[in-house]
Design a protein around this motif. Structure first.
Motif, PDB file in Angstrom:
ATOM      1  N   PHE A 186       0.997  -1.071   0.128  1.00  0.00           N
ATOM      2  CA  PHE A 186       0.130  -0.019  -0.066  1.00  0.00           C
ATOM      3  C   PHE A 186       0.753   1.161  -0.026  1.00  0.00           C
ATOM      4  O   PHE A 186       0.118   2.315  -0.262  1.00  0.00           O
ATOM      5  CB  PHE A 186      -1.176   0.070   1.104  1.00  0.00           C
ATOM      6  CG  PHE A 186      -1.974  -1.122   1.221  1.00  0.00           C
ATOM      7  CD1 PHE A 186      -2.379  -2.008   0.039  1.00  0.00           C
ATOM      8  CD2 PHE A 186      -3.040  -1.121   2.433  1.00  0.00           C
ATOM      9  CE1 PHE A 186      -3.289  -2.795  -0.045  1.00  0.00           C
ATOM     10  CE2 PHE A 186      -3.939  -2.063   2.431  1.00  0.00           C
ATOM     11  CZ  PHE A 186      -3.917  -3.104   1.399  1.00  0.00           C
ATOM     12  N   TYR A 196      -3.876   4.039  -5.376  1.00  0.00           N
ATOM     13  CA  TYR A 196      -5.171   3.050  -5.468  1.00  0.00           C
ATOM     14  C   TYR A 196      -5.047   2.517  -6.889  1.00  0.00           C
ATOM     15  O   TYR A 196      -5.317   1.283  -7.074  1.00  0.00           O
ATOM     16  CB  TYR A 196      -6.452   3.753  -5.186  1.00  0.00           C
ATOM     17  CG  TYR A 196      -6.283   4.790  -4.048  1.00  0.00           C
ATOM     18  CD1 TYR A 196      -6.450   3.650  -2.604  1.00  0.00           C
ATOM     19  CD2 TYR A 196      -6.104   5.772  -3.800  1.00  0.00           C
ATOM     20  CE1 TYR A 196      -6.337   4.268  -1.462  1.00  0.00           C
ATOM     21  CE2 TYR A 196      -5.918   6.554  -2.592  1.00  0.00           C
ATOM     22  CZ  TYR A 196      -6.192   5.760  -1.214  1.00  0.00           C
ATOM     23  OH  TYR A 196      -5.907   6.461  -0.091  1.00  0.00           O
ATOM     24  N   VAL A 199      -2.096  -0.074  -7.018  1.00  0.00           N
ATOM     25  CA  VAL A 199      -2.568  -1.154  -6.563  1.00  0.00           C
ATOM     26  C   VAL A 199      -3.469  -2.214  -7.335  1.00  0.00           C
ATOM     27  O   VAL A 199      -3.275  -3.323  -7.413  1.00  0.00           O
ATOM     28  CB  VAL A 199      -2.899  -1.300  -5.109  1.00  0.00           C
ATOM     29  CG1 VAL A 199      -3.335  -2.216  -4.350  1.00  0.00           C
ATOM     30  CG2 VAL A 199      -1.646  -0.527  -4.251  1.00  0.00           C
ATOM     31  N   GLU A 200      -4.326  -1.516  -7.870  1.00  0.00           N
ATOM     32  CA  GLU A 200      -5.273  -2.123  -8.618  1.00  0.00           C
ATOM     33  C   GLU A 200      -4.634  -2.509 -10.123  1.00  0.00           C
ATOM     34  O   GLU A 200      -5.005  -3.817 -10.311  1.00  0.00           O
ATOM     35  CB  GLU A 200      -6.323  -1.183  -9.191  1.00  0.00           C
ATOM     36  CG  GLU A 200      -7.416  -1.907  -9.991  1.00  0.00           C
ATOM     37  CD  GLU A 200      -8.709  -0.735 -10.286  1.00  0.00           C
ATOM     38  OE1 GLU A 200      -9.838  -1.339 -10.640  1.00  0.00           O
ATOM     39  OE2 GLU A 200      -8.428   0.367  -9.796  1.00  0.00           O
ATOM     40  N   ILE A 225      -3.574   6.502   4.290  1.00  0.00           N
ATOM     41  CA  ILE A 225      -4.149   5.477   3.259  1.00  0.00           C
ATOM     42  C   ILE A 225      -5.631   5.348   3.626  1.00  0.00           C
ATOM     43  O   ILE A 225      -6.027   5.016   4.816  1.00  0.00           O
ATOM     44  CB  ILE A 225      -3.205   4.207   3.284  1.00  0.00           C
ATOM     45  CG1 ILE A 225      -1.856   4.383   2.868  1.00  0.00           C
ATOM     46  CG2 ILE A 225      -3.873   3.127   2.208  1.00  0.00           C
ATOM     47  CD1 ILE A 225      -0.823   3.311   3.138  1.00  0.00           C
ATOM     48  N   TYR A 227      -7.882   2.820   3.855  1.00  0.00           N
ATOM     49  CA  TYR A 227      -7.948   1.306   3.855  1.00  0.00           C
ATOM     50  C   TYR A 227      -9.085   0.817   3.378  1.00  0.00           C
ATOM     51  O   TYR A 227      -9.145  -0.471   3.058  1.00  0.00           O
ATOM     52  CB  TYR A 227      -7.661   0.978   5.246  1.00  0.00           C
ATOM     53  CG  TYR A 227      -6.218   0.471   5.699  1.00  0.00           C
ATOM     54  CD1 TYR A 227      -6.064  -0.816   6.103  1.00  0.00           C
ATOM     55  CD2 TYR A 227      -5.079   1.225   5.577  1.00  0.00           C
ATOM     56  CE1 TYR A 227      -4.536  -1.414   6.317  1.00  0.00           C
ATOM     57  CE2 TYR A 227      -3.722   0.865   5.806  1.00  0.00           C
ATOM     58  CZ  TYR A 227      -3.593  -0.426   6.160  1.00  0.00           C
ATOM     59  OH  TYR A 227      -2.447  -0.728   6.392  1.00  0.00           O
ATOM     60  N   ARG A 229     -10.889   1.864   0.899  1.00  0.00           N
ATOM     61  CA  ARG A 229     -10.749   1.899  -0.537  1.00  0.00           C
ATOM     62  C   ARG A 229      -9.698   0.924  -0.872  1.00  0.00           C
ATOM     63  O   ARG A 229     -10.191   0.189  -2.111  1.00  0.00           O
ATOM     64  CB  ARG A 229     -10.526   3.319  -0.989  1.00  0.00           C
ATOM     65  CG  ARG A 229     -10.410   3.741  -2.630  1.00  0.00           C
ATOM     66  CD  ARG A 229     -10.041   4.846  -2.910  1.00  0.00           C
ATOM     67  NE  ARG A 229      -9.685   5.139  -4.121  1.00  0.00           N
ATOM     68  CZ  ARG A 229      -9.363   6.292  -4.883  1.00  0.00           C
ATOM     69  NH1 ARG A 229      -9.187   7.092  -3.931  1.00  0.00           N
ATOM     70  NH2 ARG A 229      -9.211   6.376  -6.086  1.00  0.00           N
ATOM     71  N   MET A 230      -8.548   0.976  -0.357  1.00  0.00           N
ATOM     72  CA  MET A 230      -7.562  -0.035  -0.757  1.00  0.00           C
ATOM     73  C   MET A 230      -8.338  -1.560  -0.597  1.00  0.00           C
ATOM     74  O   MET A 230      -7.777  -2.234  -1.680  1.00  0.00           O
ATOM     75  CB  MET A 230      -6.255   0.127   0.096  1.00  0.00           C
ATOM     76  CG  MET A 230      -5.103  -0.321  -0.463  1.00  0.00           C
ATOM     77  SD  MET A 230      -4.714   0.289  -1.934  1.00  0.00           S
ATOM     78  CE  MET A 230      -3.670   1.665  -1.430  1.00  0.00           C
TER      79      MET A 230
END
Length: 275
Positions: A186, A196, A199-200, A225, A227, A229-230
């Motif tokens: 992250f 985001y 990571v996606e 961050i 979290y 959403r992540m």
């Protein structure tokens, strides 16, 4: 939740306690006691970092003791994060081969400990395209060796071009082996990066996930961050494995930071489980 499958499991990255392991703060933590300390916090899976037992990769007695202690506490060993073994994308072909060879002992150690992966770095030099090709070459060679031991080789966004989701996914596509994937972290992105989105991009190739954390507000939410959403990105990708706590903050102690990250992940997990 009885009868309900949890959407993900929680593990602990050893780096979360790096100050204690290096002896920078008290109480000092010995690598052999890592699994016991994780268990004491209610964490049942761990991710080792090779620098905390750098000279023990081929010490069967030491590895046997590591394995025994983890098993005694019912703690699962998931991976060894490998650093300081050379650049897998070194432009010098001999140095690149040496770096690959240097990782072989960690593949064997990971297999012995019952891990599913080693985490490596995709460091190189040259242009964007040159570095992709060089990193893919080293990773392919190492992954072919690791496949013979049923071990994955997973690459973290960990500085340089590896912290570009686009670059790293390109490397993994070039390697094109089922046991070579990513370890989306992250954090570890440059300030200008949409973390985001990055990571996606990495999630389709993820074989583990690193939940970096720095600080928390009064509600227990991470301050740098999102979290929620992540973790939605992680779970929307169909990921059901372990999410590893990796606390790197300064305000809370290492142990308190680990506990805060665990509580936040559990809160999100329970919301998904009850949805």
């Amino acid at each position: 939740m009885p009868g309900k499958e949890l959407p993900f499991k929680i593990s602990l990255a050893q780096w979360s306690w790096h100050k204690r392991l290096f002896g920078e703060i008290e109480p000092k933590l010995d690598n052999l006691d890592f699994a016991k300390e994780a268990h004491a916090l209610g964490i049942e899976a761990v991710e080792y970092v090779n620098i905390f037992f750098m000279d023990k990769a081929e010490d069967k007695n030491y590895l046997a003791e590591m394995k025994k202690r983890a098993e005694d506490f019912g703690v699962k060993s998931l991976m060894i994060m490998c650093d300081d073994e050379g650049a897998l994308g070194d432009p010098d072909s001999q140095l690149r081969k040496q770096a690959v060879s240097n990782h072989h002992k960690w593949v064997r150690a990971a297999k012995y400990l019952g891990c599913h992966s080693i985490r490596v770095n995709a460091y190189s030099n040259g242009t964007y395209d040159q570095q992709q090709k060089l990193a893919a070459d080293g990773l392919r060679s190492l992954s072919e060796y690791a496949a013979g031991h049923d071990i994955n080789v997973i690459v973290e966004n960990h500085g340089g071009l590896s912290s570009s989701g686009q670059w790293l996914t390109g490397v993994i596509k070039m390697v094109d082996l089922p046991n070579c994937g990513t370890l989306p972290d992250f954090g570890n992105f440059p300030p200008e990066t949409d973390i985001y989105e990055a990571v996606e991009m990495l999630m389709p190739y993820a074989k583990s996930v690193s939940a970096k954390s720095y600080d928390f507000d009064e509600k227990g939410d991470e301050t740098r961050i999102d979290y929620y959403r992540m973790m939605k990105i992680v779970l929307d990708a169909g990921y059901k494995g372990y999410v590893g706590i990796e606390y790197e903050g300064e305000r809370l102690s290492e142990t308190d930071g680990i506990i805060a990250t665990k509580k936040l992940l559990e809160k999100i997990r329970d919301e998904y489980a009850n949805a």
